[in-house]
Scaffold this active site. Sequence first.
Site: not given
Length: 292
Positions: A37, A60-62, A102, A125, A150
């Site tokens: 993406i 996503a980069y998590t 969050d 992040y 979470w």
Amino acid sequence: MKIVVTGANGQVGYCLQQQLREQDFDFVALTRSELDISDTNAVNTCIAELKPDVIINAAAYTAVDKAEQEPELAYAINRDGPANLARAAKTVGAAILHISTDYVFGGDASGSYREEDEAAPQGIYGQSKLAGEHAVIATNDKHIILRTAWVFGEHGNNFVKTMLRLGSSRESLGIVADQEGGPTYAGDIATTLIQIVKHYASGNPTIWGIYHYSGAPHISWFGFAQKIFSAAEKTKLYNKAIPQLNAIGTADYPTPAKRPANSKLDCSKIEKNFGIKPSNWGAALENIARYS
């Protein structure tokens, strides 16, 4: 209603594929190897060919701590990627549903965070995810940004799996007790996103914008670990004793990236506008063996 799902190999992407298939949706699920993406040309070409009505971005980069050493990669995936998807979606008249976190909040609030509360991410992040929110909002009016917290599920790496793995080989574990939030089952996030798609597809007025969706009740990591092992004990998942859990403070477990002490999200807006209630993470733990 044709749907494109990005990040198909992630926790939520995996559940989305399952549920969309079960409900006979017309969808295309793309892994990172199939669509990067952050590659603007690749995104434009892909979306122009598929012409979806909705894009659900679960990519996503998590890696929260690793992001501190890889800020360019984190921003490429978490900011530039959503911007590319939102722009391509607008070109074909599609809506975009984008998952955020969050961690866009500082964590120093006294109560639960509402959508309009000031964002103040503490690490790369969270900063890159907030930048992705801004990019989507600025690029495509037809957007839903779903902040969650979470996340755990059967597929991929998460806290539940980590606890079960460590618990099988250690007699005791120190778990952070001064960070609170709402554990959220990935399958419930997928259900929520699909419910929003159905609402939009039905022609009902859709109130676009940012929404919070996470689990209830709020709990600390230590309390969540207690519930995980309690569920494991009931199902006799271990042939040995459940490890002793020791409550520790954030200062006792330093990490490269700072975590918000308060990750509690107020989910009243999504219930008001879509009739969606918080994730029942306790029910999701009942069949604990599926996470092992």
